[in-house]
Design a protein around this motif. Structure first.
Motif, PDB file in Angstrom:
ATOM      1  N   SER A  52       0.904  -1.036   0.077  1.00 17.09           N
ATOM      2  CA  SER A  52       0.240   0.122   0.413  1.00 17.09           C
ATOM      3  C   SER A  52       1.006   1.195  -0.154  1.00 17.09           C
ATOM      4  O   SER A  52       0.801   2.226  -0.210  1.00 17.09           O
ATOM      5  CB  SER A  52      -0.522  -0.161   1.257  1.00 17.09           C
ATOM      6  N   ASP A  55       1.818   1.956  -3.229  1.00 15.27           N
ATOM      7  CA  ASP A  55       1.152   2.143  -4.357  1.00 15.27           C
ATOM      8  C   ASP A  55       1.064   4.357  -4.163  1.00 15.27           C
ATOM      9  O   ASP A  55       0.032   4.841  -5.157  1.00 15.27           O
ATOM     10  CB  ASP A  55      -0.187   1.723  -3.604  1.00 15.27           C
ATOM     11  N   ARG A  56       1.465   4.609  -2.421  1.00 17.25           N
ATOM     12  CA  ARG A  56       1.043   6.043  -2.509  1.00 17.25           C
ATOM     13  C   ARG A  56       2.774   6.734  -2.778  1.00 17.25           C
ATOM     14  O   ARG A  56       2.214   7.733  -3.206  1.00 17.25           O
ATOM     15  CB  ARG A  56       0.945   5.369  -0.979  1.00 17.25           C
TER      16      ARG A  56
END
Length: 261
Positions: A52, A55-56
């Motif tokens: 995650s 992704d950021r």
């Protein structure tokens, strides 16, 4: 004058200590010239959260693996969990952080039992390894030399290097890179200083290992990726080179080892 481009080749920002101000931390690493960072994994339950983060933050790549002090997180299905995670995301560029730690624990057999399948996986997937090796150079060299004789030794980096020059040269002979962390800025870390002077130009990286081991003058505080600039600055002083040269060399080496864009 432009800030030289740097790669923090080993960080842990998935930890709770970054939850409240991670955007500000990212802003600081970008201002400091950190163009890419490699997030190390210590056990499989971290992988979704690290993914995650990738992704950021598009400049992030990551590894998957189990730390030698996390043997309790190893199960029969762990090799397959790591294999699937690595194959499922092209941003996985290494296996680790794996290795041996006889400073904090003496369970060498248990640590070897989780090290070996991870080394096998790295060879199978043609990925480098991120090696944690503390007070364990001898058994690590025995393991890697045996694999080299059989053609089963992956490429990799000795992360957060704290060994002697003699030990360093033995890992270099096996083809490994050497990565310097905030410890290279500590006044009493004389063997690490000697290693930074002696390591070949094409075989060293810089890292923070944040949130641990903040470099001087922030020693004892939370470390963060921006502070890799302090590590590179100290390595440059020890090598009697410019910061620009050390940034250029360490960045090229990290890109080569991890096949970064």
């Amino acid at each position: 004058m432009a800030v030289p481009a740097l790669i923090d080749s080993h960080c842990h920002i998935v930890f709770q200590s970054f939850e409240e101000d991670l955007e500000a931390v990212a802003e600081r690493w970008r201002i400091a010239g950190v163009k890419s960072l490699l997030h190390a994994c210590v056990e499989p339950s971290e992988i979704p959260a690290i993914r995650s983060l990738a992704d950021r933050f598009p400049e992030m790549r990551y590894s998957v693996g189990v730390h030698p002090l996390d043997t309790k997180h190893w199960g029969d299905d762990t090799p397959e969990v790591l294999r699937i995670a690595a194959l499922d995301d092209s941003r996985v560029v290494a296996i680790g952080e794996l290795g041996l730690d006889l400073f904090r624990d003496k369970n060498l057999d248990e640590q070897l039992a989780i090290l070996r399948p991870q080394l096998d996986l790295a060879v199978e997937l043609n990925l480098p390894v991120i090696v944690h090796c503390r007070d364990a150079a001898e058994p690590m060299l025995v393991e890697l030399r045996a694999r080299q004789r059989e053609g089963r030794c992956p490429a990799g980096v000795m992360h957060c290097w704290g060994g002697t020059p003699e030990e360093m040269h033995q890992f270099l002979e096996l083809g490994f890179y050497i990565s310097f962390s905030g410890t290279v800025t500590f006044p009493k870390a004389v063997p690490t200083h000697d290693c930074a002077r002696e390591v070949p130009q094409d075989r060293f990286l810089v890292e923070t290992d944040c949130p641990f081991l903040a470099p001087v003058p922030r020693r004892g505080k939370r470390n963060e990726p921006a502070f890799v600039a302090s590590v590179a600055t100290r390595v440059a002083e020890l090598r009697d080179q410019s910061l620009e040269q050390v940034a250029q060399d360490s960045t090229a080496n990290a890109r080569r080892l991890f096949r970064l864009p």
